[in-house]
Design a protein around this motif. Structure first.
Motif, short mmCIF file in Angstrom:
data_model
loop_
_atom_site.label_atom_id
_atom_site.label_comp_id
_atom_site.label_asym_id
_atom_site.label_seq_id
_atom_site.Cartn_x
_atom_site.Cartn_y
_atom_site.Cartn_z
N ILE A 19 0.85 -1.19 0.00
CA ILE A 19 0.00 0.00 0.00
C ILE A 19 0.88 1.24 0.00
O ILE A 19 1.87 1.32 0.73
N VAL A 20 0.50 2.23 -0.81
CA VAL A 20 1.13 3.55 -0.82
C VAL A 20 0.03 4.54 -0.47
O VAL A 20 -0.96 4.65 -1.21
N TYR A 21 0.20 5.24 0.64
CA TYR A 21 -0.81 6.19 1.12
C TYR A 21 -0.38 7.61 0.81
O TYR A 21 0.64 8.08 1.30
N LEU A 22 -1.18 8.29 -0.03
CA LEU A 22 -0.92 9.69 -0.33
C LEU A 22 -1.66 10.53 0.70
O LEU A 22 -2.89 10.56 0.74
N GLU A 23 -0.88 11.18 1.52
CA GLU A 23 -1.37 11.85 2.72
C GLU A 23 -1.35 13.36 2.52
O GLU A 23 -0.31 13.93 2.16
N GLY A 24 -2.49 14.00 2.76
CA GLY A 24 -2.56 15.45 2.63
C GLY A 24 -3.66 16.02 3.48
O GLY A 24 -4.60 15.31 3.86
N ASP A 25 -3.55 17.31 3.78
CA ASP A 25 -4.58 17.91 4.63
C ASP A 25 -5.80 18.31 3.81
O ASP A 25 -5.73 18.49 2.59
N ARG A 26 -6.90 18.45 4.50
CA ARG A 26 -8.18 18.69 3.87
C ARG A 26 -8.19 19.98 3.06
O ARG A 26 -8.75 20.03 1.97
N ALA A 63 -14.29 11.41 6.57
CA ALA A 63 -15.01 10.81 7.70
C ALA A 63 -14.73 9.31 7.83
O ALA A 63 -14.68 8.79 8.94
N ILE A 64 -14.56 8.63 6.70
CA ILE A 64 -14.32 7.18 6.78
C ILE A 64 -12.85 6.80 6.69
O ILE A 64 -12.49 5.64 6.89
N LEU A 65 -11.98 7.79 6.41
CA LEU A 65 -10.55 7.50 6.25
C LEU A 65 -9.95 6.91 7.52
O LEU A 65 -10.07 7.48 8.60
N GLU A 66 -9.34 5.76 7.37
CA GLU A 66 -8.54 5.13 8.42
C GLU A 66 -7.12 5.03 7.86
O GLU A 66 -6.82 4.12 7.10
N PRO A 67 -6.25 6.00 8.20
CA PRO A 67 -4.89 5.93 7.68
C PRO A 67 -4.25 4.58 8.03
O PRO A 67 -4.53 4.00 9.09
N PRO A 68 -3.40 4.06 7.15
CA PRO A 68 -2.76 2.78 7.43
C PRO A 68 -1.96 2.82 8.74
O PRO A 68 -1.27 3.80 9.02
N GLY A 69 -2.07 1.74 9.51
CA GLY A 69 -1.31 1.61 10.74
C GLY A 69 0.05 0.99 10.45
O GLY A 69 0.30 0.47 9.36
N PRO A 70 0.95 1.03 11.44
CA PRO A 70 2.31 0.50 11.25
C PRO A 70 2.33 -0.96 10.82
O PRO A 70 3.20 -1.37 10.06
N GLU A 71 1.37 -1.75 11.30
CA GLU A 71 1.33 -3.17 10.96
C GLU A 71 1.00 -3.42 9.49
O GLU A 71 1.21 -4.53 8.98
N GLU A 72 0.53 -2.39 8.79
CA GLU A 72 0.22 -2.55 7.37
C GLU A 72 1.44 -2.35 6.47
O GLU A 72 1.37 -2.62 5.27
N ASN A 73 2.54 -1.86 7.04
CA ASN A 73 3.78 -1.67 6.28
C ASN A 73 3.56 -0.81 5.03
O ASN A 73 4.14 -1.06 3.97
N ALA A 74 2.69 0.19 5.16
CA ALA A 74 2.40 1.07 4.03
C ALA A 74 3.51 2.11 3.88
O ALA A 74 4.25 2.40 4.82
N ILE A 75 3.59 2.64 2.69
CA ILE A 75 4.48 3.76 2.40
C ILE A 75 3.61 5.00 2.43
O ILE A 75 2.74 5.17 1.57
N ALA A 76 3.81 5.88 3.41
CA ALA A 76 3.04 7.12 3.50
C ALA A 76 3.89 8.26 2.94
O ALA A 76 5.05 8.43 3.32
N VAL A 77 3.31 9.01 2.01
CA VAL A 77 4.02 10.09 1.35
C VAL A 77 3.13 11.33 1.33
O VAL A 77 1.96 11.25 0.95
N GLY A 78 3.69 12.46 1.73
CA GLY A 78 2.97 13.72 1.66
C GLY A 78 2.76 14.14 0.22
O GLY A 78 3.54 13.78 -0.66
N ILE A 79 1.71 14.92 -0.02
CA ILE A 79 1.33 15.28 -1.39
C ILE A 79 1.68 16.72 -1.75
O ILE A 79 1.22 17.22 -2.78
N GLU A 80 2.49 17.38 -0.95
CA GLU A 80 2.78 18.78 -1.18
C GLU A 80 3.68 19.03 -2.39
O GLU A 80 3.59 20.08 -3.01
N GLY A 81 4.55 18.12 -2.73
CA GLY A 81 5.50 18.32 -3.83
C GLY A 81 4.92 17.99 -5.18
O GLY A 81 3.78 17.55 -5.30
N PRO A 82 5.72 18.19 -6.23
CA PRO A 82 5.27 17.83 -7.59
C PRO A 82 5.12 16.31 -7.73
O PRO A 82 5.83 15.55 -7.06
#
Length: 188
Positions: A112-119, A144-163
Motif C-alpha cells: 500500500i502507498v498512502y498519499l497523505e494530505g490535509d483537507r 469521515a471514513i478514512l482510516e490511515p494505514p497503521g504501522p502493521e500494514e507496512n504502508a508507504i506514507a508520502v505527503g502530497i505537497e510536492g510535484p
C-alpha cells in the motif's frame, strides 16, 4: 523460487496500491510512478459500475455493499498480474482498513502507498478539477471514513505537497525499487 503471491525474502513488491482520498493525486502520481518504473498502471475508477459512477456523480457516497464488487474486481486484476509475475500499479481510495485487507490479504507481493494530505490542500485541488465524476461535495464523507494505514500494514506514507514526479521518486526509493537512489527532498 518464490510464488507470485508469496515472494521470497528480499523480493520487491509486485503490485503497488496507491490510496488516499479523492483529490490527493492518486492517478497523477501513479501514472508518473508507472512511467518511471516501466510498470502497467490501471485506475481503480475503471472498475466501478456505471450505476455506482452515477450514484457518486449525483453526490451520494458509496456504501460497503456498493464497494464490495468494486474491490473484488480490483483484487482479481491484482491476482492476474501476480499470476503472470508482472508488476503493476493500481489506484484505489481504499480508505478503510477492511478495504485494504481485501486487496492485500494473502498477497505478500502487494504494498500500500498512502498519499497523505490535509483537507484544505485537497479541497483547493478539487475546486480546480474538471470532468471527474466524484464531486468535491463528497470530500467530507471521504475524510469521515478514512482510516490511515497503521504501522502493521507496512504502508508507504508520502505527503502530497510536492510535484507528482518528486512524489513518485520518493515512493520508488521507499519501496526499494530504485536501489542506491537518493530520496528527493520536497521543496520548503
Amino acid at each position: 523460487m518464490s510464488s507470485a503471491s508469496n515472494p521470497a525474502p528480499g523480493d520487491k513488491p509486485g503490485i503497488l496500491v496507491v490510496m488516499g482520498v479523492s483529490g490527493s493525486g492518486k492517478s497523477t502520481v501513479a501514472a508518473c510512478l508507472a512511467e518511471r518504473l516501466g510498470w502497467v498502471f490501471v485506475d481503480g475508477d475503471s472498475f466501478h459500475s456505471p450505476e455506482h459512477v452515477a450514484k457518486m456523480r449525483a453526490g451520494h457516497p458509496l456504501d460497503d455493499d456498493d464497494r464490495a464488487p468494486w474491490l473484488a474486481a480490483i483484487g482479481a486484476w491484482i491476482d492476474t498480474r501476480l499470476q503472470a509475475r508482472e508488476p503493476g500499479i493500481v489506484v484505489c481510495s481504499a480508505l478503510r482498513r477492511a478495504y485494504r485487507d481485501v486487496l492485500v490479504r494473502g498477497r505478500d507481493a502487494v504494498r500500500i502507498v498512502y498519499l497523505e494530505g490535509d483537507r484544505d490542500l485537497i479541497d483547493r485541488r478539487l475546486a480546480l478539477r474538471r470532468g471527474h465524476f466524484m464531486p468535491a461535495a463528497l470530500l467530507d464523507t471521504q475524510f469521515a471514513i478514512l482510516e490511515p494505514p497503521g504501522p502493521e500494514e507496512n504502508a508507504i506514507a508520502v505527503g502530497i505537497e510536492g510535484p507528482p514526479e518528486a512524489i513518485a521518486a520518493t515512493i520508488a526509493v521507499r519501496a526499494g525499487l530504485e536501489e542506491g537512489a537518493q530520496e528527493p527532498r520536497n521543496p520548503a
